[in-house]
Design a protein around this motif. Sequence first.
Motif: not given
Length: 61
Positions: A39-49, A36-37
């Motif tokens: 996935q959470f960070q991947h989501r925000y990293w990818s969205h901002a990128y 979960a950790e």
Amino acid sequence: MKLNRQTAERAAGEGRAAFAAGAQQADCPYDADGDAEQQFQHRYWSHAYGAAAEAAPSTGR
């Protein structure tokens, strides 16, 4: 690590910085299929990128 706003903002900042440094989106250090950790960070990293890439001026390629 807690899954909170600070974590999301840090991951987003890393994503924006990665785009500015010329990294590819596939270079995301977080695993979309991980725990979960991750996935959470991947989501925000990818969205901002992606947002940084869309906001960048076109190079005509």
